[in-house]
Design a protein around this motif. Structure first.
Motif, short mmCIF file in Angstrom:
data_model
loop_
_atom_site.label_atom_id
_atom_site.label_comp_id
_atom_site.label_asym_id
_atom_site.label_seq_id
_atom_site.Cartn_x
_atom_site.Cartn_y
_atom_site.Cartn_z
N THR A 12 0.85 -1.20 0.00
CA THR A 12 0.00 0.00 0.00
C THR A 12 0.88 1.25 0.00
O THR A 12 2.03 1.21 0.44
CB THR A 12 -0.94 0.03 1.22
N ILE A 60 -6.45 1.42 -3.36
CA ILE A 60 -6.74 1.32 -1.93
C ILE A 60 -6.60 2.70 -1.32
O ILE A 60 -5.56 3.35 -1.44
CB ILE A 60 -5.80 0.34 -1.20
N ILE A 68 -10.74 -1.25 0.38
CA ILE A 68 -9.92 -2.35 0.91
C ILE A 68 -10.62 -3.68 0.64
O ILE A 68 -9.99 -4.66 0.23
CB ILE A 68 -9.66 -2.15 2.41
N MET A 116 -7.11 -3.52 6.87
CA MET A 116 -6.24 -4.30 5.98
C MET A 116 -6.05 -5.71 6.53
O MET A 116 -6.13 -6.70 5.79
CB MET A 116 -4.89 -3.60 5.83
#
Length: 246
Positions: A12, A60, A68, A116
């Motif tokens: 990410t 994301i 997510i 996450m």
């Protein structure tokens, strides 16, 4: 103990700074495919241009829980998840914006981490365990007054990372908590730390080393290593110990 070679990885905040460096270093180390996630997938184009189909751009946004969930469906083959995305506000505890600043940081740095983990833990389990890597900070261990709210949010994310380590070891997922000091990124420059910042590649290499060694903590740079050396006994005897066994 794990190798990066031929693995499917998700990073990410992959479009710049530490995240971009992690993508590049992992590809050099032999990763097979990397889901490069960012709020704007178009910002991943330089990586796609450089590395072709080894890069899979992904949307994301830590402020959008739905993004997510969607990403987890798109990256169902991932084996290593590196949650690098974070935010830093400059606010001391008495600043007029301190509460708002910390609310924003908690949303991204802590609640984003939890979302996450909740989304990708089942995927990692289905794919054999793998690894979940969280980018924390030396600020998770030492509060820096000018960055007090950021430090507090990172202390919270470090605490959650410890909980994830204990929970996810039952499914064979390795959890790594990474604690960089000042690293040469736009974030460090905006915080006035550019003169003492060190290369972002140190973070990626520390993660690779921790994957290979099985270590929970990773201390990449000079400041981090100094703190880590002092912290090591506490970490092994308290943080990494099972105190519930009596």
């Amino acid at each position: 103990m794990q190798s990066v070679k031929d693995r499917v990885v998700l990073v990410t905040g992959a479009n710049r700074g530490i995240g971009k460096s992690i993508v590049e270093e992992f590809l050099r180390a032999g990763a097979g495919k990397i889901y490069a996630a960012a709020r704007n997938p178009e910002s991943i184009k330089p990586l796609s241009d450089a590395y072709g189909d080894r890069i899979a751009p992904l949307h994301i946004d830590m402020n959008e829980p739905g993004s997510i969930a969607v990403a987890a469906k798109q990256a169902a083959d991932v084996g290593i998840v590196i949650n690098n995305a974070g935010m830093l506000n400059i606010a001391n505890p008495l600043a007029s914006n301190a509460v708002a600043a910390m609310q924003d940081e908690m949303e991204v740095n802590v609640y984003g981490l939890m979302r996450m983990a909740q989304a990708f833990a089942p995927i990692l389990k289905a794919n054999g365990g793998g690894a979940f890597v969280q980018l924390n900070s030396v600020a998770s261990m030492k509060n820096f007054a000018d960055f007090a709210t950021y430090s507090a949010s990172k202390a919270a994310s470090y605490s959650i990372t410890q909980g994830l380590r204990d929970v996810l070891q039952e499914q064979g997922t390795q959890v790594i908590s990474v604690h960089p000091g000042p690293i040469a990124t736009d974030m460090a420059n905006s915080a006035g730390l550019g003169e003492i910042a060190e290369p972002a590649e140190l973070v990626a290499q520390a993660i690779i080393d921790a994957l290979e060694s099985g270590e929970f903590h990773a201390f990449p740079d000079t400041m981090a290593k100094q703190i880590g050396a002092v912290y090591r006994d506490f970490a092994s005897n308290i943080v990494e110990a099972n105190l519930m066994e009596g």
